[in-house]
Design an enzyme around this catalytic site. Sequence first.
Site, PDB file in Angstrom:
ATOM      1  N   CYS A  95       0.821  -1.216   0.000  1.00  0.00           N
ATOM      2  CA  CYS A  95       0.000   0.000   0.000  1.00  0.00           C
ATOM      3  C   CYS A  95       0.853   1.263   0.000  1.00  0.00           C
ATOM      4  O   CYS A  95       0.365   2.359  -0.255  1.00  0.00           O
ATOM      5  CB  CYS A  95      -0.897   0.028   1.229  1.00  0.00           C
ATOM      6  SG  CYS A  95      -1.970  -1.403   1.354  1.00  0.00           S
TER       7      CYS A  95
ATOM      8  N   HIS B 203      -2.936   7.170   3.777  1.00  0.00           N
ATOM      9  CA  HIS B 203      -3.393   5.909   3.192  1.00  0.00           C
ATOM     10  C   HIS B 203      -4.793   5.608   3.731  1.00  0.00           C
ATOM     11  O   HIS B 203      -5.047   5.698   4.939  1.00  0.00           O
ATOM     12  CB  HIS B 203      -2.422   4.797   3.573  1.00  0.00           C
ATOM     13  CG  HIS B 203      -2.873   3.433   3.182  1.00  0.00           C
ATOM     14  ND1 HIS B 203      -3.504   3.167   1.987  1.00  0.00           N
ATOM     15  CD2 HIS B 203      -2.797   2.239   3.846  1.00  0.00           C
ATOM     16  CE1 HIS B 203      -3.791   1.882   1.930  1.00  0.00           C
ATOM     17  NE2 HIS B 203      -3.370   1.299   3.040  1.00  0.00           N
TER      18      HIS B 203
ATOM     19  N   ASN C 229     -10.160   0.055   1.076  1.00  0.00           N
ATOM     20  CA  ASN C 229      -8.705   0.154   0.993  1.00  0.00           C
ATOM     21  C   ASN C 229      -8.268  -0.251  -0.420  1.00  0.00           C
ATOM     22  O   ASN C 229      -8.352  -1.427  -0.775  1.00  0.00           O
ATOM     23  CB  ASN C 229      -8.084  -0.770   2.043  1.00  0.00           C
ATOM     24  CG  ASN C 229      -6.579  -0.740   2.057  1.00  0.00           C
ATOM     25  OD1 ASN C 229      -5.951  -0.197   1.148  1.00  0.00           O
ATOM     26  ND2 ASN C 229      -5.987  -1.323   3.080  1.00  0.00           N
TER      27      ASN C 229
HETATM   28  O1  UT7 Z   1      -3.350  -1.517   3.800  1.00  0.00           O
HETATM   29  C1  UT7 Z   1      -3.367  -2.644   4.644  1.00  0.00           C
HETATM   30  C2  UT7 Z   1      -3.638  -2.125   5.960  1.00  0.00           C
HETATM   31  N1  UT7 Z   1      -4.517  -2.961   6.729  1.00  0.00           N
HETATM   32  C3  UT7 Z   1      -5.198  -2.425   7.723  1.00  0.00           C
HETATM   33  O2  UT7 Z   1      -5.139  -1.250   7.958  1.00  0.00           O
HETATM   34  C4  UT7 Z   1      -6.005  -3.320   8.598  1.00  0.00           C
HETATM   35  C5  UT7 Z   1      -5.831  -2.925  10.032  1.00  0.00           C
HETATM   36  N2  UT7 Z   1      -6.695  -3.685  10.897  1.00  0.00           N
HETATM   37  C6  UT7 Z   1      -8.001  -3.375  11.030  1.00  0.00           C
HETATM   38  O3  UT7 Z   1      -8.467  -2.438  10.427  1.00  0.00           O
HETATM   39  C7  UT7 Z   1      -8.821  -4.187  11.998  1.00  0.00           C
HETATM   40  O4  UT7 Z   1      -7.991  -5.050  12.726  1.00  0.00           O
HETATM   41  C8  UT7 Z   1      -9.936  -4.986  11.296  1.00  0.00           C
HETATM   42  C9  UT7 Z   1     -10.985  -4.040  10.741  1.00  0.00           C
HETATM   43  C10 UT7 Z   1      -9.342  -5.870  10.209  1.00  0.00           C
HETATM   44  C11 UT7 Z   1     -10.614  -5.923  12.316  1.00  0.00           C
HETATM   45  O5  UT7 Z   1     -11.084  -5.177  13.407  1.00  0.00           O
HETATM   46  P1  UT7 Z   1     -10.900  -5.714  14.899  1.00  0.00           P
HETATM   47  O6  UT7 Z   1     -11.582  -4.782  15.776  1.00  0.00           O
HETATM   48  O7  UT7 Z   1      -9.413  -5.920  15.085  1.00  0.00           O
HETATM   49  O8  UT7 Z   1     -11.680  -7.076  14.852  1.00  0.00           O
HETATM   50  P2  UT7 Z   1     -11.157  -8.554  15.154  1.00  0.00           P
HETATM   51  O9  UT7 Z   1     -10.352  -9.066  14.018  1.00  0.00           O
HETATM   52  O10 UT7 Z   1     -10.526  -8.568  16.511  1.00  0.00           O
HETATM   53  O11 UT7 Z   1     -12.525  -9.344  15.221  1.00  0.00           O
HETATM   54  C12 UT7 Z   1     -13.498  -9.052  16.210  1.00  0.00           C
HETATM   55  C13 UT7 Z   1     -14.700  -9.940  15.995  1.00  0.00           C
HETATM   56  C14 UT7 Z   1     -14.340 -11.429  15.894  1.00  0.00           C
HETATM   57  O12 UT7 Z   1     -15.378 -12.138  16.522  1.00  0.00           O
HETATM   58  P3  UT7 Z   1     -15.173 -12.739  17.996  1.00  0.00           P
HETATM   59  O13 UT7 Z   1     -14.004 -13.668  17.880  1.00  0.00           O
HETATM   60  O14 UT7 Z   1     -14.875 -11.560  18.883  1.00  0.00           O
HETATM   61  O15 UT7 Z   1     -16.471 -13.403  18.271  1.00  0.00           O
HETATM   62  C15 UT7 Z   1     -14.384 -11.696  14.412  1.00  0.00           C
HETATM   63  O16 UT7 Z   1     -14.679 -13.035  14.120  1.00  0.00           O
HETATM   64  O17 UT7 Z   1     -15.336  -9.606  14.752  1.00  0.00           O
HETATM   65  C16 UT7 Z   1     -15.504 -10.802  13.965  1.00  0.00           C
HETATM   66  N3  UT7 Z   1     -15.401 -10.430  12.554  1.00  0.00           N
HETATM   67  C17 UT7 Z   1     -16.446 -10.073  11.795  1.00  0.00           C
HETATM   68  N4  UT7 Z   1     -17.763  -9.971  12.062  1.00  0.00           N
HETATM   69  C18 UT7 Z   1     -18.575  -9.556  11.075  1.00  0.00           C
HETATM   70  C19 UT7 Z   1     -14.285 -10.363  11.799  1.00  0.00           C
HETATM   71  N5  UT7 Z   1     -14.591  -9.958  10.559  1.00  0.00           N
HETATM   72  C20 UT7 Z   1     -15.926  -9.756  10.524  1.00  0.00           C
HETATM   73  C21 UT7 Z   1     -16.810  -9.341   9.533  1.00  0.00           C
HETATM   74  N6  UT7 Z   1     -18.129  -9.241   9.846  1.00  0.00           N
HETATM   75  N7  UT7 Z   1     -16.404  -9.003   8.290  1.00  0.00           N
END
Ligand code: UT7
Length: 351
Positions: A113, A253, A283
């Site tokens: 990115c 970004h 993104n």
């Molecule tokens: O250019 C590349 C740069 N990349 C980025 O900037 C990504 C940076 N990271 C992020 O933006 C965040 O970490 C995410 C948006 C990817 C994820 O957010 P989070 O608050 O870290 O969520 P998580 O991965 O800890 O997941 C929390 C919960 C989980 O459920 P449980 O285990 O707490 O029951 C996931 O299974 O959210 C669940 N989950 C979803 N639920 C509905 C994960 N993806 C989804 C989804 N829809 N798409």
Amino acid sequence: MPYASITGWGHYAPPNVVTNDDLARHMDTNDEWIRSRSGIRERRFAEEGETTATMSVESGKRALDRAGLEPEDLDLILVASSSPDYLTPPVSSQVQHGLGAPGVGAMQITVGCTGWVYALVTAEQFIKTGAYQNILVVGTELISRWLSWENRSTAVLFGDGSGAVVVQASDEPAGILGHVLGSDGSGAEDIIVPAGGVAYPLTHERLDANEYNVKMNGREVFRFATRIMGSALDEALARADRTVEDIDLFVPHQANARIIEYAANEAGLPHEKVVVNVDRYGNTSAASVPLALAEALDEGRARPGDTIAFVAFGAGLTWASAIFQLSTTVPALASVTAGPEQKTAVTEAGV
Ligand code: UT7
């Protein structure tokens, strides 16, 4: 020593709009989760026939039009992309051919990115040395074809698109006042397409195991991003001998509205100076900064002579920042710059 001036810009986004509700029809997700975690409402997905090369040619043509240049006036074409049409040949040569710029040197720059900011810094070096006068700097990604609908936390974040600028040699002060290019390969696995390269060549088994899809350690990248955005900005400002108060427009970004909000708050940047379009495009990786810049310039959010701060981070892991001063004499800029009220416009997702 010549200065490097941005004299034209353009963007292209595939017309196919995919909303969060559209995604929820194909995988276990929902609009509320995607919006609250990332600020994304919709993204564009390329349709059959569109590729990284075709999107680059579109945005490139628009940037050349703005600058009043013909493709054959170019001395160099840089295309930042991590999703080129093929592993080889480089997509930059297809863009050169598609634009109709016979024989012009063309280079693909693959830095996740962060790639477009690396490409902008590279372009400036060729201008400053006097080697070249007219360089097209494109950032394009078509990541939707690399997403797995079984990996919902990554699949909902990405979109396709392209942005481009023309950088020209100028006698008027302009260009990069300070920059940072950084890399930490120990974070290789945090954003990775595991198979398809020479480490793990593509096999039926790896294809079936979704190893030819983007995998991301979201939490780790989130931590990295919030840390690096602030330090990369501070370091570039120090090298430019400028302070946050000197920034007229911040173009970060567009990975996640929460990351942008955190970085802007930490830096003390007011909302009206921050460009946010992640709500409409998701993104778009190396396309995100030039796409956001092109939209902001179209909206008259920067004036001739303004100082723009770019900050990006991504796969590698990598990061880059640049403090860029616009020339006071860019015809294309003067023509879009309207009254001061336009400068305060923020997008609906505005942080
Ligand atoms: O250019 C590349 C740069 N990349 C980025 O900037 C990504 C940076 N990271 C992020 O933006 C965040 O970490 C995410 C948006 C990817 C994820 O957010 P989070 O608050 O870290 O969520 P998580 O991965 O800890 O997941 C929390 C919960 C989980 O459920 P449980 O285990 O707490 O029951 C996931 O299974 O959210 C669940 N989950 C979803 N639920 C509905 C994960 N993806 C989804 C989804 N829809 N798409």
